[in-house]
Design an enzyme around this catalytic site. Structure first.
Site, PDB file in Angstrom:
ATOM      1  N   ARG A  35      22.601  32.101  57.360  1.00 20.51           N
ATOM      2  CA  ARG A  35      23.586  31.016  57.339  1.00 20.51           C
ATOM      3  C   ARG A  35      23.120  29.831  58.135  1.00 20.51           C
ATOM      4  O   ARG A  35      22.284  29.955  59.022  1.00 20.51           O
ATOM      5  CB  ARG A  35      24.859  31.487  58.069  1.00 20.51           C
ATOM      6  CG  ARG A  35      25.773  32.369  57.365  1.00 20.51           C
ATOM      7  CD  ARG A  35      26.857  32.800  58.327  1.00 20.51           C
ATOM      8  NE  ARG A  35      27.877  31.775  58.502  1.00 20.51           N
ATOM      9  CZ  ARG A  35      29.033  31.977  59.099  1.00 20.51           C
ATOM     10  NH1 ARG A  35      29.305  33.172  59.576  1.00 20.51           N
ATOM     11  NH2 ARG A  35      29.905  31.013  59.223  1.00 20.51           N
TER      12      ARG A  35
ATOM     13  N   TYR B 109      44.055  35.933  59.052  1.00 24.67           N
ATOM     14  CA  TYR B 109      45.255  36.452  58.410  1.00 24.67           C
ATOM     15  C   TYR B 109      46.355  35.411  58.385  1.00 24.67           C
ATOM     16  O   TYR B 109      47.121  35.328  57.432  1.00 24.67           O
ATOM     17  CB  TYR B 109      45.697  37.759  59.078  1.00 24.67           C
ATOM     18  CG  TYR B 109      44.713  38.839  58.745  1.00 24.67           C
ATOM     19  CD1 TYR B 109      43.783  39.260  59.688  1.00 24.67           C
ATOM     20  CD2 TYR B 109      44.653  39.365  57.472  1.00 24.67           C
ATOM     21  CE1 TYR B 109      42.831  40.203  59.348  1.00 24.67           C
ATOM     22  CE2 TYR B 109      43.705  40.304  57.128  1.00 24.67           C
ATOM     23  CZ  TYR B 109      42.796  40.719  58.071  1.00 24.67           C
ATOM     24  OH  TYR B 109      41.840  41.635  57.735  1.00 24.67           O
TER      25      TYR B 109
ATOM     26  N   THR C 207      46.084  46.229  52.566  1.00 27.44           N
ATOM     27  CA  THR C 207      45.727  45.128  51.681  1.00 27.44           C
ATOM     28  C   THR C 207      45.625  45.629  50.248  1.00 27.44           C
ATOM     29  O   THR C 207      46.114  44.993  49.309  1.00 27.44           O
ATOM     30  CB  THR C 207      44.395  44.500  52.118  1.00 27.44           C
ATOM     31  OG1 THR C 207      44.405  44.327  53.536  1.00 27.44           O
ATOM     32  CG2 THR C 207      44.187  43.158  51.461  1.00 27.44           C
TER      33      THR C 207
ATOM     34  N   HIS D 133      34.435  43.139  64.819  1.00 23.54           N
ATOM     35  CA  HIS D 133      33.590  43.316  63.637  1.00 23.54           C
ATOM     36  C   HIS D 133      32.829  42.026  63.330  1.00 23.54           C
ATOM     37  O   HIS D 133      31.960  42.009  62.478  1.00 23.54           O
ATOM     38  CB  HIS D 133      34.377  43.805  62.414  1.00 23.54           C
ATOM     39  CG  HIS D 133      35.383  42.834  61.881  1.00 23.54           C
ATOM     40  ND1 HIS D 133      36.680  43.179  61.630  1.00 23.54           N
ATOM     41  CD2 HIS D 133      35.300  41.530  61.520  1.00 23.54           C
ATOM     42  CE1 HIS D 133      37.344  42.136  61.140  1.00 23.54           C
ATOM     43  NE2 HIS D 133      36.524  41.121  61.067  1.00 23.54           N
ATOM     44  N   HIS D 134      33.141  40.967  64.042  1.00 25.43           N
ATOM     45  CA  HIS D 134      32.350  39.744  63.936  1.00 25.43           C
ATOM     46  C   HIS D 134      31.171  39.801  64.884  1.00 25.43           C
ATOM     47  O   HIS D 134      30.385  38.855  64.949  1.00 25.43           O
ATOM     48  CB  HIS D 134      33.208  38.526  64.283  1.00 25.43           C
ATOM     49  CG  HIS D 134      34.405  38.359  63.401  1.00 25.43           C
ATOM     50  ND1 HIS D 134      34.364  37.645  62.220  1.00 25.43           N
ATOM     51  CD2 HIS D 134      35.669  38.823  63.512  1.00 25.43           C
ATOM     52  CE1 HIS D 134      35.570  37.677  61.654  1.00 25.43           C
ATOM     53  NE2 HIS D 134      36.380  38.377  62.416  1.00 25.43           N
TER      54      HIS D 134
ATOM     55  N   HIS E 185      40.203  36.513  64.540  1.00 28.44           N
ATOM     56  CA  HIS E 185      40.524  37.393  63.436  1.00 28.44           C
ATOM     57  C   HIS E 185      41.968  37.258  62.968  1.00 28.44           C
ATOM     58  O   HIS E 185      42.210  37.064  61.775  1.00 28.44           O
ATOM     59  CB  HIS E 185      40.128  38.856  63.649  1.00 28.44           C
ATOM     60  CG  HIS E 185      40.139  39.483  62.322  1.00 28.44           C
ATOM     61  ND1 HIS E 185      39.086  39.362  61.438  1.00 28.44           N
ATOM     62  CD2 HIS E 185      41.147  40.060  61.636  1.00 28.44           C
ATOM     63  CE1 HIS E 185      39.452  39.890  60.287  1.00 28.44           C
ATOM     64  NE2 HIS E 185      40.692  40.323  60.377  1.00 28.44           N
TER      65      HIS E 185
ATOM     66  N   LYS F 185      48.954  46.077  48.630  1.00 27.51           N
ATOM     67  CA  LYS F 185      49.533  44.836  48.094  1.00 27.51           C
ATOM     68  C   LYS F 185      48.952  44.504  46.722  1.00 27.51           C
ATOM     69  O   LYS F 185      49.673  44.143  45.794  1.00 27.51           O
ATOM     70  CB  LYS F 185      49.298  43.681  49.060  1.00 27.51           C
ATOM     71  CG  LYS F 185      50.043  43.869  50.373  1.00 27.51           C
ATOM     72  CD  LYS F 185      49.968  42.633  51.256  1.00 27.51           C
ATOM     73  CE  LYS F 185      50.903  41.534  50.806  1.00 27.51           C
ATOM     74  NZ  LYS F 185      52.305  41.896  50.924  1.00 27.51           N
TER      75      LYS F 185
ATOM     76  N   GLU G  45      43.594  34.727  63.123  1.00 25.57           N
ATOM     77  CA  GLU G  45      43.601  33.410  62.481  1.00 25.57           C
ATOM     78  C   GLU G  45      43.334  33.518  60.980  1.00 25.57           C
ATOM     79  O   GLU G  45      43.966  32.825  60.188  1.00 25.57           O
ATOM     80  CB  GLU G  45      42.558  32.508  63.140  1.00 25.57           C
ATOM     81  CG  GLU G  45      42.203  31.230  62.388  1.00 25.57           C
ATOM     82  CD  GLU G  45      43.346  30.234  62.284  1.00 25.57           C
ATOM     83  OE1 GLU G  45      44.306  30.357  63.062  1.00 25.57           O
ATOM     84  OE2 GLU G  45      43.276  29.356  61.414  1.00 25.57           O
TER      85      GLU G  45
ATOM     86  N   TRP H 236      31.803  26.179  63.298  1.00 29.34           N
ATOM     87  CA  TRP H 236      33.236  26.127  63.612  1.00 29.34           C
ATOM     88  C   TRP H 236      33.601  27.190  64.625  1.00 29.34           C
ATOM     89  O   TRP H 236      34.618  27.098  65.291  1.00 29.34           O
ATOM     90  CB  TRP H 236      34.092  26.257  62.337  1.00 29.34           C
ATOM     91  CG  TRP H 236      34.451  27.642  61.946  1.00 29.34           C
ATOM     92  CD1 TRP H 236      33.703  28.509  61.198  1.00 29.34           C
ATOM     93  CD2 TRP H 236      35.644  28.350  62.290  1.00 29.34           C
ATOM     94  NE1 TRP H 236      34.365  29.702  61.065  1.00 29.34           N
ATOM     95  CE2 TRP H 236      35.553  29.633  61.711  1.00 29.34           C
ATOM     96  CE3 TRP H 236      36.793  28.038  63.032  1.00 29.34           C
ATOM     97  CZ2 TRP H 236      36.550  30.605  61.848  1.00 29.34           C
ATOM     98  CZ3 TRP H 236      37.796  28.994  63.168  1.00 29.34           C
ATOM     99  CH2 TRP H 236      37.662  30.269  62.578  1.00 29.34           C
TER     100      TRP H 236
ATOM    101  N   HIS I 280      32.919  20.665  58.467  1.00 25.83           N
ATOM    102  CA  HIS I 280      33.480  21.217  57.220  1.00 25.83           C
ATOM    103  C   HIS I 280      34.377  22.400  57.556  1.00 25.83           C
ATOM    104  O   HIS I 280      35.527  22.485  57.110  1.00 25.83           O
ATOM    105  CB  HIS I 280      32.350  21.631  56.279  1.00 25.83           C
ATOM    106  CG  HIS I 280      32.774  22.524  55.146  1.00 25.83           C
ATOM    107  ND1 HIS I 280      33.480  22.067  54.058  1.00 25.83           N
ATOM    108  CD2 HIS I 280      32.599  23.851  54.943  1.00 25.83           C
ATOM    109  CE1 HIS I 280      33.720  23.084  53.232  1.00 25.83           C
ATOM    110  NE2 HIS I 280      33.197  24.174  53.738  1.00 25.83           N
TER     111      HIS I 280
ATOM    112  N   SER J 259      50.537  21.674  67.964  1.00 26.41           N
ATOM    113  CA  SER J 259      51.245  21.469  66.698  1.00 26.41           C
ATOM    114  C   SER J 259      51.552  22.792  66.015  1.00 26.41           C
ATOM    115  O   SER J 259      52.680  23.049  65.579  1.00 26.41           O
ATOM    116  CB  SER J 259      50.389  20.585  65.790  1.00 26.41           C
ATOM    117  OG  SER J 259      50.819  20.679  64.463  1.00 26.41           O
ATOM    118  N   SER J 260      50.545  23.668  65.936  1.00 32.43           N
ATOM    119  CA  SER J 260      50.754  24.961  65.269  1.00 32.43           C
ATOM    120  C   SER J 260      51.777  25.804  65.997  1.00 32.43           C
ATOM    121  O   SER J 260      52.595  26.474  65.377  1.00 32.43           O
ATOM    122  CB  SER J 260      49.449  25.749  65.224  1.00 32.43           C
ATOM    123  OG  SER J 260      48.526  25.131  64.393  1.00 32.43           O
TER     124      SER J 260
ATOM    125  N   ASP K 148      68.244  22.847  56.976  1.00 36.93           N
ATOM    126  CA  ASP K 148      66.979  22.276  57.435  1.00 36.93           C
ATOM    127  C   ASP K 148      66.327  23.325  58.339  1.00 36.93           C
ATOM    128  O   ASP K 148      66.820  24.436  58.466  1.00 36.93           O
ATOM    129  CB  ASP K 148      67.210  20.959  58.201  1.00 36.93           C
ATOM    130  CG  ASP K 148      65.980  20.046  58.140  1.00 36.93           C
ATOM    131  OD1 ASP K 148      64.878  20.479  58.556  1.00 36.93           O
ATOM    132  OD2 ASP K 148      66.110  18.907  57.662  1.00 36.93           O
TER     133      ASP K 148
ATOM    134  N   SER L 160      53.599  36.538  45.680  1.00 37.60           N
ATOM    135  CA  SER L 160      54.632  37.552  45.452  1.00 37.60           C
ATOM    136  C   SER L 160      55.902  36.968  44.848  1.00 37.60           C
ATOM    137  O   SER L 160      56.794  37.727  44.464  1.00 37.60           O
ATOM    138  CB  SER L 160      54.970  38.268  46.757  1.00 37.60           C
ATOM    139  OG  SER L 160      53.815  38.867  47.296  1.00 37.60           O
TER     140      SER L 160
END
Lengths: 534, 200, 374
Positions: free
Chosen positions: A459, A266, A337, A311-312, A262, A340, A264, A150, A85, A178-179, A114, A277
């Site tokens: 979890r 963002y 943040t 922080h993880h 991390h 914004k 990722e 994951w 998932h 790909s990314s 293009d 926006s």
């Protein structure tokens, strides 16, 4: 040189296709297309299919968690569901959706014909179904699919992983390529193909956020590739990167993974920031408040995202100096943040507001993403995090920033730009229904998870103690509701493609930007001649 | 088309440059990912952060013991997964003066019917103490072969540095003993145990 | 059919009743029973209220706009779109709030990291899928595994009150004393968490981690593993009993003694000759008075052992009668009077002396296990 060949043929292709009337027909159109609109469409369809697949797995999870006890699946399979998932939603739904939006909208927004590298663009897309075929096929392999979350921490994923782990690594490599190719394309497009007069500080916010996202991708996807390669080596080639018995360290895995992980997250939200926006000013009929601040804030968030990864890992046993540094840096990210969020609210304030579907999703985004930001700030407080870490409080947090954050951002964008893509207005009543059911379902599903985490539920468990039963049941009901509602979205999109009220070039009277100067639906080739930007 | 070429005439060259820089970035970051491994090791060695007590200590000076304080050093012994040896410290803890070389032994026995090779990996807590814990001789530097039924006492000679911060009065040194010989059997069985598609 | 119907009803009742009986809508963290947990609770509540306050303001402005600035109500859009002063203000003010928050957070973290001056040291090892507790200064240790019956998990039985949060051997610690935990793991990364203590630390294979607690109130505290560790990650709870110091000391003494006995029994390989020698002495002391030195006894009150069925045939019955005695006769339960070593020795002696010659022997470990099974 192969690289120049790509550009030469990009130019030549456009020339050749000018002499055709519209795109090629049949399956080979889609297989061989280098057109950003076609490729954007394919990314969006692929991402929605993955969203439904990942969502089905979530339904299995929530069905098992509906009541205490093991009713539907065994713990081993449950772990496969939670892992898949997560992987499918992150890498198969959210990221490709944003790339799809980028493909469709970036050339239109900057007045380019293009993407800079159209053939590479085609490869970038087609790698994805290959990667996900491999990933999903692991469900049918002996030993089952990846079952280590994951975040695939070692040594659970190395020494104790199922035989399919190697295929998982292979799929991650392909997705990464790909990314990376997509990101290179975005950067080249934005830096080189802007219409004359469009300076960097005149670029629309969606373009800015994607430019910065693309830099983040270039910086961290290779690190992900590195960490899965190290895993591969530990599993198959006898190395000990993460194995204490050979002098390695499982915590090293976490450092390298989260250095990717991390930024990722963002990567998964900045494009949504950009889209919102555009949408809020359009439906407030007022320019975005604080354009420059918004740009600087995104830059600040991107830079800071590189120095907060641990922080993880607050409970891993890093020394106190490290804990304090990462706590302070993480708290600091709240500042840009917050800026914004304030700017979006200031855009709405004293505007002239209407609430069509894009605006409903955008407003919900601001409110609910902010709630996710609040729980994120709480998580940043390292001593408190000892109580939140690896509980449902974290699950609540990231689902708030990802579901009403990224996903609602994507829905808002889809409704906003569907008229441009299809030439038809979507059914507004059905869309509002989709919104309200999604909003209610999502909150029912994820708000109780805050309470569950605070009450002590960890979890990634398939069964739980009795005091967690009530909120779990509510959460599951909300999840089923949210899941079912997405089928309504499918209906709305299909209906819109097939027909509907004809859409003008600019269906939203408050919208600004070059994309609204071309007809709806946008012609197959647009901006063959660059427009003038004042 | 020609207009586009004129207006974006720099584009193909511009694209090549951007792609070049991006690819350099990609390669660089991939290398950085791998570089993180030795970087992490160096960082940990310099700071002692992950509790790894490092290699053989060569003392540069003859240190006098600091008789004004004692530090309790505790010893823990664990087996890695599937490791069947008996492994324990001969003494649970010692009180030492910083600067004073101390010798302790660890008992290991191979109760199986086959010759095996083990290696112990040390870890120290608190991690701040790691930089101040020096091993001049340690069984953990080498692999330890034992015949079937053989047992041995393995020495550790260490010095607690005199500069150990005052507030640290207890150090805990833990060894985990791993089987270095055959592939651990645990890998095969645990994979089957933890991952099946049987649902019921 | 009747049986199935009954089972169906029981299943339905079992499925429905816990949700009704143990209805729990707890929404917040508990302050807990340690200084650390209380400090964390304060930090948590503070940051929560700060977020609520900011949320009320921000969402308040938004909802006001949604209400008052609608086009359908005739609102005309204003034209402002930037204001440097405002941008600076709403950067600086949140920054200041965060600095204010960081100060107590830092203080609490420093205290949480201070493991010095501990009075009890316990090594905790995470295994797939149970915990091992070793009292390193007291030379004993044991495993602590989930004790919830499989039948409850698979919905064949109603779930008990501490479903999934109960173990066979909880950890016991003294109240009011600083207890230091040394954490490691045998296989994959696990994490040891007791919410009411405010203690959570990862258990990493090959490495040792430290944390500590000082519990202020006696009680039973329950937590769980909090790092995905494989299929039974959700089935390896942590249960800690915090007891007054005297009770703790008594428990430790008992455990040490048991461990010592266990070691004596299991580490030594008793030979037949050794058991016979010891058995003869024990027999003389405890048995000969009634059964005579030559095993002939004084029937019918005191049966003969030489050539008897009990000493020649059923071993289990022999052990049973020596350990548990025989009600209604003069044969006492020697299980409480003799050590396992002596019990094993005496039974071995009885089975081999006086020409009985069964060649069988009983080890002290077997007696120990037999007694524990009862």
């Amino acid at each position: 040189m192969a690289v120049t060949g790509v550009f030469m043929s990009a130019v030549a292709d456009t020339h050749a296709q000018d002499h055709h009337h519209g795109p090629a027909k049949g399956f080979s159109r889609w297989l061989l297309t280098t057109n950003h609109k076609d490729i954007g469409t394919m990314y969006l369809i692929f991402s929605f299919a993955m969203f439904l697949l990942g969502g089905t797995m979530a339904m299995v999870i929530r069905a098992e968690l509906f009541q205490p006890g093991l009713q539907i699946v065994q713990p081993e399979f449950f772990n496969q569901m939670t892992t898949m998932h997560g992987l499918i939603m992150v890498f198969g739904a959210v990221m490709p959706a944003f790339v799809g939006l980028a493909n469709w909208m970036l050339p239109l927004m900057i007045g380019a014909p293009d993407m800079a590298l159209p053939r590479m663009n085609n490869w970038s897309f087609w790698l994805l179904p290959c990667a996900f075929l491999i990933l999903v096929s692991t469900l049918f392999m002996e030993g089952g699919a990846p079952n280590f979350g994951w975040t695939f921490y070692a040594p659970l994923s190395t020494t104790y992983g199922p035989p399919s782990t190697t295929f998982f690594i292979f799929a991650v490599h392909i997705m990464g390529i790909s990314s990376i190719m997509g990101a290179i394309n975005v950067i080249a497009t934005i830096l080189n193909l802007r219409a004359p007069g469009m300076t960097l500080m005149k670029m629309p916010l969606f373009v800015w956020t994607w430019l910065i996202t693309a830099f983040l991708l270039i910086a961290v996807m290779p690190v992900l590739a590195g960490v899965v390669t190290m895993m591969l080596m530990d599993i198959n080639f006898g190395t000990s990167f993460f194995d204490a018995s050979g002098g390695g360290d499982p915590v090293l895995f976490q450092h390298v993974f989260w250095f990717f992980g991390h930024p990722e997250v963002y990567i998964m939200i900045l494009p949504a920031f950009g889209a919102v926006s555009h949408i809020i000013p359009a439906f407030s009929r007022k320019p975005l408040f604080g354009y420059a601040s918004m740009v600087y804030a995104v830059g600040a968030i991107a830079l800071l995202s590189f120095v907060v990864w641990a922080h993880h890992m607050f409970t891993v046993g890093i020394p106190i100096v490290g804990q304090l540094f990462f706590m302070y840096a993480t708290m600091l990210i709240a500042v840009p943040t917050g800026v914004k969020v304030f700017n979006w609210v200031a855009t709405m304030f004293r505007g002239s507001l209407t609430f069509e579907a894009p605006m409903l999703f955008a407003v919900a985004f601001v409110i609910l993403f902010t709630i996710g930001g609040f729980s994120g700030l709480m998580l940043a407080i390292a001593p408190a995090d000892f109580q939140y870490h690896d509980t449902y409080f974290v699950v609540a947090h990231f689902h708030y920033v990802l579901v009403p954050g990224a996903i609602f951002g994507i829905f808002a964008s889809a409704y906003f730009w569907l008229p441009k893509w299809t030439g038809h207005m979507y059914d507004e009543t059905l869309a509002k229904t989709h919104f309200w059911l999604s909003f209610i379902g999502m909150n029912l599903a994820f708000f109780p998870m805050h309470f569950l985490g605070l009450a002590g539920m960890p979890r990634r468990i398939p069964d739980y103690a009795l005091q967690f039963a009530d909120f779990n049941m509510v959460s599951s009901v909300g999840a089923f509701m949210f899941g079912a509602t997405q089928l309504l979205f499918l209906l709305i999109v299909v209906k819109c493609i097939k027909g509907g009220k004809e859409a003008p070039a600019k269906p939203w009277d408050g919208a600004e930007g070059l994309e609204w100067t071309v007809p709806s639906p946008a012609p197959y080739h647009t901006f063959a001649t660059p427009p003038e930007v004042k | 088309m020609t207009d586009q070429q004129v207006n974006n005439s720099g584009a193909p060259r511009g694209n090549a440059r951007v792609v070049g820089w991006c690819l350099a970035g990609v390669v660089g970051m991939f290398a950085f990912g791998f570089a993180m491994v030795p970087l992490y090791d160096v960082f940990c060695e310099i700071t002692g952060i992950n509790g790894k007590t490092g290699g053989r200590y060569e003392s540069t000076e003859v240190a006098e013991a600091d008789m004004t304080r004692t530090v309790k050093v505790q010893f823990l012994a664990s087996n890695g997964p599937g490791m069947t040896w008996k492994f324990r410290p001969v003494v649970r803890s010692v009180e030492v003066h910083p600067g004073e070389p101390t010798t302790v032994n660890f008992y290991a026995e191979n109760p199986t019917t086959e010759a095996m090779v083990g290696q112990a990996v040390p870890s120290l807590a608190p991690s701040e103490g790691t930089l101040y814990f020096h091993k001049t001789e340690c069984f953990c530097f080498n692999q330890q072969p034992l015949e079937a039924g053989e047992s041995t006492e393995m020495p550790l000679i260490f010095i607690v540095d005199k500069d150990l911060p005052e507030h640290i009065t207890k150090l805990t040194l833990s060894y985990t003993l791993y089987d270095q010989g055959k592939q651990p059997a645990v890998t095969q069985t645990s994979r089957k145990d933890t991952t099946t598609n049987d649902n019921g | 059919m009747r049986v199935h119907a009954k089972r169906a009803v029981a299943l339905a009742a079992g499925l429905l009743s816990p949700a009704v009986v143990v209805a729990d809508w707890t929404m917040n963290m508990t302050p807990g029973v340690t200084g650390t947990s209380n400090q964390i609770f304060s930090l948590h509540m503070t940051i929560l209220w700060i977020c609520v306050a900011i949320g009320v303001v921000v969402f308040g402005v938004m909802f006001w706009s949604i209400f008052a600035h609608r086009k359908s109500q005739g609102a005309k859009p204003a034209n402002f779109h930037e204001n440097t002063v405002v941008e600076i203000l709403w950067t600086i003010i949140p920054f200041a709030i965060l600095v204010a928050m960081a100060i107590p957070a830092t203080a609490t973290l420093v205290e949480m990291y201070d493991t010095t001056e501990s009075e009890v040291d316990i090594k905790i090892t995470g295994y797939q899928w149970r915990w091992q507790y070793e009292f390193i200064n007291e030379d004993f240790g044991y495993f602590s595994s989930l004790s919830t019956p499989r039948d409850q998990i698979e919905n064949r039985q109603a779930k008990g009150e501490n479903y999934l949060l109960e173990v066979d051997n909880p950890l016991v610690i003294p109240v009011g004393k600083k207890v230091r935990f040394l954490l490691t793991a045998n296989d994959v990364i696990h994490s040891w968490w007791v919410p009411e203590f405010g203690v959570k630390k990862d258990a990493i294979p090959g490495f040792i981690n430290e944390t500590w607690t000082r519990v202020d109130e006696p009680g039973i505290y329950r937590g769980q593993c909090t790092e995905l560790c494989g299929k039974d990650h959700g089935f390896m709870p942590v249960v800690v009993e915090a007891v007054p110091e005297e009770e703790y000391n008594a428990w430790v003494a008992e455990k040490k003694e048991a461990a010592e006995r266990e070691r004596e029994l299991t580490q030594k390989d008793w030979t037949m000759a050794e058991l016979m020698e010891r058995g003869e002495k024990a027999y003389q002391t405890a048995c000969a008075a009634c059964h005579q030195a030559d095993g002939s006894g004084a029937p019918p009150a005191f049966p003969a052992l030489k050539g008897s069925k009990i000493a020649l045939e059923d071993m289990a019955a022999h052990i049973d009668i020596v350990v548990n005695g025989k009600a209604g006769t003069a044969m006492q339960a020697f299980g409480n009077q003799l050590s396992e070593v002596d019990l094993a020795a005496v039974i071995t002696y009885e089975r081999n002396a006086w020409g009985n010659n069964t060649g069988e022997m009983v080890t002290p470990k077997e007696i120990f296990d037999y007694k524990n099974q009862q």
